[in-house]
Design an enzyme around this catalytic site. Structure first.
Site, PDB file in Angstrom:
ATOM      1  N   HIS A   1       3.391  -3.627  -1.255  1.00  0.00           N
ATOM      2  CA  HIS A   1       2.582  -4.846  -1.169  1.00  0.00           C
ATOM      3  C   HIS A   1       1.910  -5.056  -2.519  1.00  0.00           C
ATOM      4  CE1 HIS A   1       0.288  -8.026   0.907  1.00  0.00           C
ATOM      5  NE2 HIS A   1      -0.640  -7.726   0.010  1.00  0.00           N
ATOM      6  N   CYS A   2       2.162  -6.218  -3.108  1.00  0.00           N
ATOM      7  CA  CYS A   2       1.701  -6.487  -4.466  1.00  0.00           C
ATOM      8  C   CYS A   2       0.540  -7.477  -4.443  1.00  0.00           C
ATOM      9  CB  CYS A   2       2.853  -7.047  -5.306  1.00  0.00           C
ATOM     10  SG  CYS A   2       2.389  -7.395  -7.017  1.00  0.00           S
TER      11      CYS A   2
END
Length: 276
Positions: A130-131
């Site tokens: 998850h960025c």
């Protein structure tokens, strides 16, 4: 807690972050990314004309062409990574085999290489991480856009530093008329300050891109490189690993086109052996 199986495809838990598309840009990392893109574009547009005496007309046209191409492809890749669903497992998806486990958190089947994102509260196909910079998961459906964003943003910063270096080292070559007045001095001073501020970014960008490229070439994801998995991926080779993310046509690998892999096929053959 387990979530109901009768949710619509793509719906998140009510406790998850807002799904409104434009609310994605409220995060500080995304705000800084947008500022960096605008800084690159308008910064280049500002100092190139004022120091055009250093370059020939053809060289100036080439630099402007590179500027607009890099800015357009970087922006498009970034927005595509932000708004593209990374590849969520449908809640009503079933498998003919009993090989796939059920996620204990969202109560859906987990095809191979699928992981649950604690932030988005959903299972993502070929989950990478998850960025915060895109406020989205990086999964099978948007991994190419994310990689191209890293690639082109690194080129943007390098392009800026290259132009700045050439300009700073050749300021004495400007005609005398263009070196008079406070505007010339202001341009040079601002250029030096901008270069000092942006130089660390090129090290970070190329370092992150190098790590992402290594994972791409070895057919790994970020989570697979740091967490021991209980499944084996068949060898697909370097070219096969690249095709799995960038697509089967090599001519389109560096273009932000839609990923060619069918997610339904990927869920049933999630190792990637026959997907590409």
């Amino acid at each position: 807690r387990k979530m109901p199986r009768d949710r619509d495809y793509g719906e998140r838990d009510w406790d998850a972050p807002p799904e409104n598309a434009w609310q994605r840009f409220c995060g500080i990392p995304m705000f800084l990314t947008i500022i960096l893109l605008l800084y690159y574009y308008f910064g280049m547009c500002f100092f190139i004309p004022n120091l055009r005496g250093l370059y020939s007309r053809n060289w100036t046209i080439a630099m402007y062409a590179a500027l607009h191409y890099l800015f357009a492809t970087t922006t498009y890749s970034y927005l595509s990574a932000v708004f593209t669903d990374p590849g969520q497992v449908p809640n009503n998806w079933t498998s003919a085999t009993d090989l796939y486990p059920v996620c204990e958190r969202c109560n859906v089947l987990k095809p191979l290489r699928t992981h649950h994102c604690s932030y988005c509260r959903r299972c993502v196909l070929r989950y990478d991480h998850h960025c915060d910079w895109i406020n989205n998961c990086v999964g099978q459906a948007n991994h190419k856009f994310f990689f191209l964003f890293l690639f082109y943003i690194s080129l943007c910063i390098s392009h800026y530093l290259y132009m700045a270096f050439i300009t700073i080292t050749r300021v004495e070559d400007l005609p005398e008329a263009e070196r008079e007045g406070g505007l010339y001095i202001l341009n040079v001073v601002l250029l030096i300050l901008y270069t000092i501020c942006i130089f660390p970014l090129v090290l970070f960008a190329w370092g992150f891109l190098s790590w992402t490229t290594y994972l791409l070439l070895t057919n790994q994801t970020t989570v697979e490189s740091s967490v021991l998995t209980n499944y084996e991926k068949p060898p697909v080779g370097v070219v096969g690993a690249l095709k799995l993310v960038l697509g089967p046509q090599m001519l389109f690998w560096l273009l932000p086109t839609s990923p060619p892999v069918n997610l339904e096929v990927f869920m049933r053959r999630g190792t990637g052996k026959d997907v590409v």
